[in-house]
Design a protein around this motif. Structure first.
Motif, PDB file in Angstrom:
ATOM      1  N   VAL A 157      -8.705  -4.258  22.945  1.00 42.65           N
ATOM      2  CA  VAL A 157      -9.946  -5.032  22.744  1.00 42.65           C
ATOM      3  C   VAL A 157     -10.252  -4.952  21.129  1.00 42.65           C
ATOM      4  CG1 VAL A 157     -10.972  -4.672  25.135  1.00 42.65           C
ATOM      5  CG2 VAL A 157     -11.449  -3.092  23.045  1.00 42.65           C
ATOM      6  N   ARG A 158     -11.133  -5.753  20.686  1.00 43.67           N
ATOM      7  CA  ARG A 158     -11.279  -5.934  19.331  1.00 43.67           C
ATOM      8  C   ARG A 158     -11.579  -4.642  18.445  1.00 43.67           C
ATOM      9  NH1 ARG A 158     -15.194  -6.655  15.728  1.00 43.67           N
ATOM     10  NH2 ARG A 158     -15.072  -8.045  14.058  1.00 43.67           N
ATOM     11  N   GLU A 159     -12.463  -3.876  19.289  1.00 41.73           N
ATOM     12  CA  GLU A 159     -13.009  -2.463  18.349  1.00 41.73           C
ATOM     13  C   GLU A 159     -11.558  -1.771  18.247  1.00 41.73           C
ATOM     14  OE1 GLU A 159     -14.717  -3.109  22.035  1.00 41.73           O
ATOM     15  OE2 GLU A 159     -15.241  -4.737  20.576  1.00 41.73           O
ATOM     16  N   ARG A 160     -10.592  -1.876  19.112  1.00 41.42           N
ATOM     17  CA  ARG A 160      -9.580  -0.759  18.891  1.00 41.42           C
ATOM     18  C   ARG A 160      -8.303  -1.576  17.829  1.00 41.42           C
ATOM     19  NH1 ARG A 160      -7.862   3.257  20.497  1.00 41.42           N
ATOM     20  NH2 ARG A 160      -5.607   2.437  20.266  1.00 41.42           N
ATOM     21  N   ILE A 161      -8.350  -2.812  17.919  1.00 39.45           N
ATOM     22  CA  ILE A 161      -7.457  -3.423  16.855  1.00 39.45           C
ATOM     23  C   ILE A 161      -8.045  -3.787  15.690  1.00 39.45           C
ATOM     24  CG2 ILE A 161      -6.119  -4.217  18.809  1.00 39.45           C
ATOM     25  CD1 ILE A 161      -6.805  -6.947  18.316  1.00 39.45           C
ATOM     26  N   VAL A 162      -9.050  -3.556  15.396  1.00 35.89           N
ATOM     27  CA  VAL A 162     -10.042  -4.095  14.171  1.00 35.89           C
ATOM     28  C   VAL A 162      -9.520  -3.444  12.938  1.00 35.89           C
ATOM     29  CG1 VAL A 162     -12.016  -2.671  14.350  1.00 35.89           C
ATOM     30  CG2 VAL A 162     -12.044  -4.930  13.312  1.00 35.89           C
ATOM     31  N   ASP A 163      -9.174  -2.042  13.001  1.00 34.23           N
ATOM     32  CA  ASP A 163      -8.563  -1.321  11.882  1.00 34.23           C
ATOM     33  C   ASP A 163      -7.060  -1.428  11.732  1.00 34.23           C
ATOM     34  OD1 ASP A 163      -8.000   0.506  10.210  1.00 34.23           O
ATOM     35  OD2 ASP A 163      -8.165   2.468  11.252  1.00 34.23           O
ATOM     36  N   ILE A 164      -6.717  -2.241  10.768  1.00 30.46           N
ATOM     37  CA  ILE A 164      -5.489  -2.704  10.717  1.00 30.46           C
ATOM     38  C   ILE A 164      -4.834  -1.966   9.270  1.00 30.46           C
ATOM     39  CG2 ILE A 164      -5.287  -4.899  11.645  1.00 30.46           C
ATOM     40  CD1 ILE A 164      -6.201  -6.156   9.136  1.00 30.46           C
ATOM     41  N   THR A 165      -5.445  -0.866   8.805  1.00 27.14           N
ATOM     42  CA  THR A 165      -5.072  -0.112   7.667  1.00 27.14           C
ATOM     43  C   THR A 165      -3.778   0.645   8.035  1.00 27.14           C
ATOM     44  OG1 THR A 165      -6.473   1.688   8.390  1.00 27.14           O
ATOM     45  CG2 THR A 165      -7.312   0.205   6.605  1.00 27.14           C
ATOM     46  N   ILE A 166      -3.317   0.801   9.316  1.00 35.91           N
ATOM     47  CA  ILE A 166      -2.261   1.482   9.572  1.00 35.91           C
ATOM     48  C   ILE A 166      -0.936   0.658   9.314  1.00 35.91           C
ATOM     49  CG2 ILE A 166      -2.006   0.005  11.839  1.00 35.91           C
ATOM     50  CD1 ILE A 166      -1.189   3.328  12.864  1.00 35.91           C
ATOM     51  N   PHE A 167      -1.040  -0.577   8.910  1.00 30.41           N
ATOM     52  CA  PHE A 167       0.173  -1.040   8.860  1.00 30.41           C
ATOM     53  C   PHE A 167       0.608  -0.922   6.922  1.00 30.41           C
ATOM     54  CE2 PHE A 167      -1.284  -4.007  11.828  1.00 30.41           C
ATOM     55  CZ  PHE A 167      -0.458  -3.644  12.912  1.00 30.41           C
ATOM     56  N   GLU A 168      -0.549  -0.482   6.357  1.00 32.52           N
ATOM     57  CA  GLU A 168      -0.238  -0.265   4.877  1.00 32.52           C
ATOM     58  C   GLU A 168       0.629   0.574   4.415  1.00 32.52           C
ATOM     59  OE1 GLU A 168      -1.502  -2.526   2.702  1.00 32.52           O
ATOM     60  OE2 GLU A 168      -0.877  -1.421   0.816  1.00 32.52           O
ATOM     61  N   LYS A 169       0.809   1.718   4.869  1.00 33.58           N
ATOM     62  CA  LYS A 169       1.760   2.706   4.467  1.00 33.58           C
ATOM     63  C   LYS A 169       3.327   2.094   4.600  1.00 33.58           C
ATOM     64  CE  LYS A 169       3.756   6.893   6.068  1.00 33.58           C
ATOM     65  NZ  LYS A 169       4.607   7.062   7.238  1.00 33.58           N
ATOM     66  N   HIS A 170       3.361   1.328   5.757  1.00 35.28           N
ATOM     67  CA  HIS A 170       4.789   0.861   6.152  1.00 35.28           C
ATOM     68  C   HIS A 170       4.962  -0.326   4.972  1.00 35.28           C
ATOM     69  CE1 HIS A 170       4.805   3.664   9.319  1.00 35.28           C
ATOM     70  NE2 HIS A 170       3.614   3.113   9.692  1.00 35.28           N
ATOM     71  N   VAL A 171       4.069  -1.233   4.812  1.00 37.79           N
ATOM     72  CA  VAL A 171       4.318  -2.342   3.938  1.00 37.79           C
ATOM     73  C   VAL A 171       4.745  -1.706   2.728  1.00 37.79           C
ATOM     74  CG1 VAL A 171       3.073  -4.141   2.481  1.00 37.79           C
ATOM     75  CG2 VAL A 171       2.537  -3.961   4.862  1.00 37.79           C
ATOM     76  N   GLN A 172       4.049  -0.688   2.203  1.00 40.53           N
ATOM     77  CA  GLN A 172       4.328   0.025   0.943  1.00 40.53           C
ATOM     78  C   GLN A 172       5.878   0.397   0.798  1.00 40.53           C
ATOM     79  OE1 GLN A 172       2.947  -0.593  -1.715  1.00 40.53           O
ATOM     80  NE2 GLN A 172       1.169  -1.448  -0.790  1.00 40.53           N
TER      81      GLN A 172
END
Ligand code: HEM
Length: 534
Positions: free
Chosen positions: A161-176
């Motif tokens: 649901v939206r509230e659970r996927i709204v935080d997308i900062t998790i991807f940043e470490k891997h993008v870096q």
């Protein structure tokens, strides 16, 4: 002597009788099956085969798959089926083998819509599919039907649901970790005065695995940093073997499962400590943890305390969410490299909203939702390269398909229980008949990757664009996938001003990507690009 002759004559007679009875039984069964189908509806055009059990067809299909010629092969199977020449635009054909086996292949949106919505209860993955996948995915959402499937869907829905996927900062470490590798870090074999070309495919597979495991467990596999990570290798092998098991169908018992089981144990050994840990927490402790930073596993443990269910659903989400996004991003970056004007347009959208280069800010949920051209670029990639290009359903009872039967191919088809239906989104999404034709003002070649079609007033008709499927079983991770892919693309284009295409090893010019058809679609050739900073 006479006794010998009589005995011989008697045994010859018996043999003739036995063979005769077998042939009779075969034809009676055939007749019974034909009558059952006729009672239910019509038949589609018949794919021609010469050998019993369609061995010649299976052989040719396997060779076509090994040579990455699946599109041409299956298109030919439909177009050259008996009776197809009488039909204006044949979209469905059937293949009979043995006494009662029948497979129906369709690219007709009417049939696909019926399979996935109107007649959802009549079609499912089927018992043999569940059996073939059980060791890997247990009773997870992907491999079950009916009540067990509905329970899984109910269990997983709150995770997306939206509230659970709204935080997308998790991807940043891997993008870096990804960005320097795209820039060619660690490559030594390029000319010192030019930027190095990298094959984006393995990098994006490692990126997507790290991001998915981090999201699921709170601990990534770090395969970008360490390509030989044990879990990554085990997961790669298990997926490859599972695809082979699936493809071998009823002959899959011939395949050894020894290494498959060893690698599955390696995966279990990696995941089990996380499951043990979360199950050791009391509900109150779990609630306190959820208020800080929660993983998918933490959240799932609130709804079930069964370790086997946790394992099965996590592997399913890992399988469903990893290759799909990695493949789409790979095709997308490669197409961008061949279309500098699209890169410029997308960068301009990113720049005006979030900035590029040193002053860039990462996108949030709302940015990604509102960036229209970014969505167009992703949709166009999913249109031309749908990750699940061929999908399968089995009829769970005697039923019908709405179209493809009769002399004109417009009548319903009768479908007996346990009939396999192969349906194709890739044929449907690429079919010229659903687009404005050449010479019309809005013409944009449907065989080409042209994101502007999505922002120039063109809209796919309902059920003509379904990369995530539709109906009750629509991809549960659709929004999550679009966010992950959008975030990754934005961060890459904030860092690099240009992406240039380079030919694969052994070739001297850049060509269309080779399409490899396994469980999902993937690039069958290197997709080499040079990423250029400002
Ligand atoms: C480009 C990305 C993706 C595409 C194109 C895609 C496409 C699909 C399709 C076509 C199905 C239907 C399969 C079937 O019923 O036979 C499906 C199911 C599913 N997908 Fe995705 N998917 C993507 C990403 C994801 C992600 C990121 C996740 C989770 C994090 C996910 C989770 C699932 C699950 C759990 C199912 C099973 C749903 C069910 O059977 O009820 N997918 N996906």
């Amino acid at each position: 002597m006479i006794e010998d002759l009589l005995r011989h004559a008697a045994s010859t007679d018996t043999a003739v009788w036995v063979v005769g009875l077998l042939i009779l039984a075969f034809w009676l069964r055939r007749w019974q099956v034909d009558a059952q189908i006729a009672r239910l509806g019509g038949r589609a055009c018949a794919v021609q085969t010469r050998l019993p059990y369609a061995i010649d067809f299976i052989y040719k299909a396997t060779v076509a798959n090994l040579e990455n010629r699946d599109l041409e092969f299956w298109d030919g199977a439909i177009m050259n089926a008996r009776g197809a020449s009488r039909i204006a635009n044949p979209k469905t054909a059937e293949l009979s083998s043995g006494m009662s086996n029948r497979v129906i292949v369709t690219k007709d949106p009417e049939n696909i819509k019926a399979l996935l919505t109107a007649q959802f209860e009549d079609y499912g993955k089927g018992e043999s599919f569940h059996r073939d996948w059980k060791e890997f995915l247990g009773d997870g959402i992907f491999v079950t039907d009916g009540e067990p499937w509905a329970r899984s869907r109910h269990l997983l829905r709150p995770m997306f649901v939206r509230e659970r996927i709204v935080d997308i900062t998790i991807f940043e470490k891997h993008v870096q970790e990804l960005l320097p590798l795209l820039a060619g870090q660690g490559l030594t074999s390029h000319a010192p005065d030019s930027s190095p070309a990298v094959d984006v495919v393995p990098l994006l597979y490692r990126y997507a695995l790290d991001a998915a495991t981090d999201y699921l467990l709170g601990q990534g596999t770090d395969s970008l940093v360490n390509p030989k990570a044990e879990f990554a290798e085990a997961f790669r092998y298990v997926q490859q073997r599972q695809a082979e098991i699936f493809r071998m169908g009823m002959f899959n018992g011939l395949l050894s499962r020894k290494r498959f089981r060893r690698e599955l144990r390696t995966m279990d050994n990696f995941v089990q400590p996380y499951i043990d840990k979360v199950l050791s927490l009391s509900p109150e402790e779990l609630d306190r943890k959820l208020q800080k930073r929660e993983t998918f596993l933490d959240a799932l443990a609130r709804f079930t305390r069964d370790p086997r269910v946790l394992r099965d659903q996590m592997y399913t989400v890992l399988l469903a969410g990893r290759d799909t996004t990695a493949t789409t991003l790979s095709f997308c970056l490669f197409e961008l490299s061949r279309n500098p004007a699209v890169v410029a347009q997308l960068r301009s959208e990113i720049s005006s909203r979030l900035g590029v280069g040193a002053r860039a800010t990462p996108p949030n949920y709302t940015d990604l939702k509102e960036m229209k051209f970014l969505t167009a670029v992703l949709n166009e990639t999913l249109r031309l390269y749908p990750v699940v290009p061929f999908n399968v359903r089995n009829s769970l009872r005697d039923t019908t398909l709405p179209r493809g039967g009769g002399a004109d191919g417009q009548s319903p088809i009768g479908v007996r229980r346990e009939t396999r239906i192969i349906f194709s989104t890739i044929f449907m999404q690429r079919a010229s008949e659903y687009y404005d034709g050449p010479g019309t003002p809005k013409y944009l070649d449907p065989q080409q990757w042209l994101p502007e079609r999505w922002v120039s007033g063109w809209q796919p008709k309902p059920w003509h664009f379904i990369p995530f499927n539709g109906g009750p079983r629509i991809c549960i991770g659709q929004q999550f996938a679009m966010l992950e892919m959008g975030y990754t693309l934005v961060r890459i284009l904030q860092e690099f001003e240009q992406i240039l295409p380079r030919p694969p090893g052994g070739k001297d010019k850049v060509e269309d990507p080779v399409l490899r058809f396994d469980i999902v679609l993937s690039p069958g050739s290197e997709l080499n690009c040079v990423f250029v900073k400002h």
